[in-house]
Write a protein that holds these residues in place. Structure first.
Motif, PDB file in Angstrom:
ATOM      1  N   GLU A 171       0.869  -1.173   0.000  1.00  0.00           N
ATOM      2  CA  GLU A 171       0.000   0.000   0.000  1.00  0.00           C
ATOM      3  C   GLU A 171       0.902   1.218   0.000  1.00  0.00           C
ATOM      4  O   GLU A 171       1.701   1.410   0.919  1.00  0.00           O
ATOM      5  CB  GLU A 171      -0.912   0.014   1.226  1.00  0.00           C
ATOM      6  CG  GLU A 171      -1.857  -1.151   1.281  1.00  0.00           C
ATOM      7  CD  GLU A 171      -2.791  -1.119   2.471  1.00  0.00           C
ATOM      8  OE1 GLU A 171      -2.661  -0.200   3.326  1.00  0.00           O
ATOM      9  OE2 GLU A 171      -3.641  -2.011   2.564  1.00  0.00           O
ATOM     10  N   ALA A 172       0.821   2.013  -1.051  1.00  0.00           N
ATOM     11  CA  ALA A 172       1.651   3.217  -1.167  1.00  0.00           C
ATOM     12  C   ALA A 172       0.746   4.392  -1.496  1.00  0.00           C
ATOM     13  O   ALA A 172      -0.237   4.247  -2.219  1.00  0.00           O
ATOM     14  CB  ALA A 172       2.699   3.022  -2.251  1.00  0.00           C
ATOM     15  N   GLU A 173       1.096   5.552  -0.964  1.00  0.00           N
ATOM     16  CA  GLU A 173       0.289   6.743  -1.238  1.00  0.00           C
ATOM     17  C   GLU A 173       1.125   7.990  -1.022  1.00  0.00           C
ATOM     18  O   GLU A 173       2.134   7.973  -0.320  1.00  0.00           O
ATOM     19  CB  GLU A 173      -0.942   6.781  -0.347  1.00  0.00           C
ATOM     20  CG  GLU A 173      -0.620   6.794   1.123  1.00  0.00           C
ATOM     21  CD  GLU A 173      -1.838   6.612   1.991  1.00  0.00           C
ATOM     22  OE1 GLU A 173      -1.905   7.296   3.027  1.00  0.00           O
ATOM     23  OE2 GLU A 173      -2.715   5.812   1.650  1.00  0.00           O
ATOM     24  N   GLY A 174       0.703   9.026  -1.658  1.00  0.00           N
ATOM     25  CA  GLY A 174       1.333  10.324  -1.521  1.00  0.00           C
ATOM     26  C   GLY A 174       0.326  11.384  -1.912  1.00  0.00           C
ATOM     27  O   GLY A 174      -0.831  11.068  -2.219  1.00  0.00           O
ATOM     28  N   PRO A 175       0.751  12.631  -1.942  1.00  0.00           N
ATOM     29  CA  PRO A 175      -0.175  13.699  -2.313  1.00  0.00           C
ATOM     30  C   PRO A 175      -0.757  13.467  -3.716  1.00  0.00           C
ATOM     31  O   PRO A 175      -0.038  13.469  -4.712  1.00  0.00           O
ATOM     32  CB  PRO A 175       0.690  14.960  -2.286  1.00  0.00           C
ATOM     33  CG  PRO A 175       1.848  14.607  -1.394  1.00  0.00           C
ATOM     34  CD  PRO A 175       2.075  13.143  -1.592  1.00  0.00           C
ATOM     35  N   GLY A 176      -2.045  13.170  -3.777  1.00  0.00           N
ATOM     36  CA  GLY A 176      -2.733  13.002  -5.050  1.00  0.00           C
ATOM     37  C   GLY A 176      -2.615  11.650  -5.716  1.00  0.00           C
ATOM     38  O   GLY A 176      -3.043  11.484  -6.855  1.00  0.00           O
ATOM     39  N   TRP A 177      -2.065  10.636  -5.039  1.00  0.00           N
ATOM     40  CA  TRP A 177      -1.980   9.305  -5.653  1.00  0.00           C
ATOM     41  C   TRP A 177      -2.055   8.206  -4.592  1.00  0.00           C
ATOM     42  O   TRP A 177      -1.765   8.426  -3.430  1.00  0.00           O
ATOM     43  CB  TRP A 177      -0.702   9.156  -6.479  1.00  0.00           C
ATOM     44  CG  TRP A 177       0.574   9.221  -5.674  1.00  0.00           C
ATOM     45  CD1 TRP A 177       1.251  10.353  -5.309  1.00  0.00           C
ATOM     46  CD2 TRP A 177       1.299   8.124  -5.112  1.00  0.00           C
ATOM     47  NE1 TRP A 177       2.357  10.031  -4.565  1.00  0.00           N
ATOM     48  CE2 TRP A 177       2.421   8.660  -4.439  1.00  0.00           C
ATOM     49  CE3 TRP A 177       1.132   6.751  -5.121  1.00  0.00           C
ATOM     50  CZ2 TRP A 177       3.350   7.869  -3.774  1.00  0.00           C
ATOM     51  CZ3 TRP A 177       2.067   5.963  -4.461  1.00  0.00           C
ATOM     52  CH2 TRP A 177       3.153   6.526  -3.803  1.00  0.00           C
ATOM     53  N   GLN A 178      -2.483   7.020  -5.043  1.00  0.00           N
ATOM     54  CA  GLN A 178      -2.554   5.820  -4.197  1.00  0.00           C
ATOM     55  C   GLN A 178      -2.231   4.606  -5.041  1.00  0.00           C
ATOM     56  O   GLN A 178      -2.504   4.588  -6.247  1.00  0.00           O
ATOM     57  CB  GLN A 178      -3.955   5.617  -3.641  1.00  0.00           C
ATOM     58  CG  GLN A 178      -4.378   6.578  -2.600  1.00  0.00           C
ATOM     59  CD  GLN A 178      -5.740   6.189  -2.031  1.00  0.00           C
ATOM     60  OE1 GLN A 178      -6.437   5.317  -2.530  1.00  0.00           O
ATOM     61  NE2 GLN A 178      -6.129   6.859  -0.963  1.00  0.00           N
ATOM     62  N   HIS A 179      -1.686   3.587  -4.410  1.00  0.00           N
ATOM     63  CA  HIS A 179      -1.433   2.318  -5.087  1.00  0.00           C
ATOM     64  C   HIS A 179      -1.668   1.194  -4.085  1.00  0.00           C
ATOM     65  O   HIS A 179      -1.218   1.269  -2.944  1.00  0.00           O
ATOM     66  CB  HIS A 179       0.011   2.251  -5.601  1.00  0.00           C
ATOM     67  CG  HIS A 179       0.366   0.915  -6.155  1.00  0.00           C
ATOM     68  ND1 HIS A 179       0.100   0.564  -7.449  1.00  0.00           N
ATOM     69  CD2 HIS A 179       0.939  -0.166  -5.582  1.00  0.00           C
ATOM     70  CE1 HIS A 179       0.501  -0.678  -7.651  1.00  0.00           C
ATOM     71  NE2 HIS A 179       1.020  -1.137  -6.538  1.00  0.00           N
ATOM     72  N   ARG A 180      -2.358   0.161  -4.524  1.00  0.00           N
ATOM     73  CA  ARG A 180      -2.578  -1.051  -3.725  1.00  0.00           C
ATOM     74  C   ARG A 180      -2.326  -2.242  -4.642  1.00  0.00           C
ATOM     75  O   ARG A 180      -2.843  -2.282  -5.758  1.00  0.00           O
ATOM     76  CB  ARG A 180      -4.013  -1.133  -3.201  1.00  0.00           C
ATOM     77  CG  ARG A 180      -4.507   0.081  -2.451  1.00  0.00           C
ATOM     78  CD  ARG A 180      -4.132   0.016  -0.988  1.00  0.00           C
ATOM     79  NE  ARG A 180      -4.721   1.089  -0.210  1.00  0.00           N
ATOM     80  CZ  ARG A 180      -4.183   2.284  -0.054  1.00  0.00           C
ATOM     81  NH1 ARG A 180      -3.074   2.598  -0.668  1.00  0.00           N
ATOM     82  NH2 ARG A 180      -4.742   3.200   0.716  1.00  0.00           N
ATOM     83  N   SER A 181      -1.553  -3.211  -4.161  1.00  0.00           N
ATOM     84  CA  SER A 181      -1.328  -4.418  -4.950  1.00  0.00           C
ATOM     85  C   SER A 181      -1.016  -5.587  -4.029  1.00  0.00           C
ATOM     86  O   SER A 181      -0.609  -5.409  -2.886  1.00  0.00           O
ATOM     87  CB  SER A 181      -0.200  -4.204  -5.975  1.00  0.00           C
ATOM     88  OG  SER A 181       0.993  -3.798  -5.337  1.00  0.00           O
ATOM     89  N   LEU A 182      -1.199  -6.786  -4.551  1.00  0.00           N
ATOM     90  CA  LEU A 182      -0.979  -8.020  -3.813  1.00  0.00           C
ATOM     91  C   LEU A 182       0.094  -8.824  -4.539  1.00  0.00           C
ATOM     92  O   LEU A 182       0.071  -8.931  -5.774  1.00  0.00           O
ATOM     93  CB  LEU A 182      -2.290  -8.817  -3.747  1.00  0.00           C
ATOM     94  CG  LEU A 182      -2.359  -9.983  -2.784  1.00  0.00           C
ATOM     95  CD1 LEU A 182      -2.123  -9.539  -1.348  1.00  0.00           C
ATOM     96  CD2 LEU A 182      -3.714 -10.661  -2.894  1.00  0.00           C
ATOM     97  N   HIS A 183       1.037  -9.392  -3.778  1.00  0.00           N
ATOM     98  CA  HIS A 183       2.190 -10.086  -4.361  1.00  0.00           C
ATOM     99  C   HIS A 183       2.446 -11.404  -3.654  1.00  0.00           C
ATOM    100  O   HIS A 183       2.074 -11.581  -2.501  1.00  0.00           O
ATOM    101  CB  HIS A 183       3.431  -9.198  -4.258  1.00  0.00           C
ATOM    102  CG  HIS A 183       3.231  -7.871  -4.911  1.00  0.00           C
ATOM    103  ND1 HIS A 183       3.462  -7.666  -6.237  1.00  0.00           N
ATOM    104  CD2 HIS A 183       2.783  -6.693  -4.419  1.00  0.00           C
ATOM    105  CE1 HIS A 183       3.172  -6.409  -6.549  1.00  0.00           C
ATOM    106  NE2 HIS A 183       2.742  -5.799  -5.453  1.00  0.00           N
TER     107      HIS A 183
END
Length: 85
Positions: free
Chosen positions: A29-41
């Motif tokens: 789970e990664a995020e910053g100002p104006g963006w997000q990312h979620r992934s499964l590995h």
């Protein structure tokens, strides 16, 4: 019931990266100002590679995340294998 384990949580001004584990899988789970990312590995290595390829993750955030992951791996190894060098 399989509750996710909070493996690492890295926070800088540029963003936040969390690594969670559950049922033998790794959730990024990664995020910053104006963006997000979620992934499964399937592995921690795959999650780290995915993180490296995210265009909005800064070099500082990536490096800090890897340091946190390495520290947690050492702590886990010391806990599982006390006295191992």
């Amino acid at each position: 019931m399989n509750v996710p384990r909070h493996f690492s949580d890295t926070r800088l001004d540029a963003g936040r990266v969390r690594i969670l584990t559950a049922a033998g899988r790794v959730r990024l789970e990664a995020e910053g100002p104006g963006w997000q990312h979620r992934s499964l590995h399937d592995t921690l290595e795959e999650a780290a590679l995915e993180l490296a390829l995210l265009p909005r993750v800064t070099g500082d955030l990536y490096a800090a995340t890897l340091n946190d992951i390495e520290r947690q791996v050492r702590v886990d190894a010391a806990y599982r294998y006390p006295g191992a060098a």
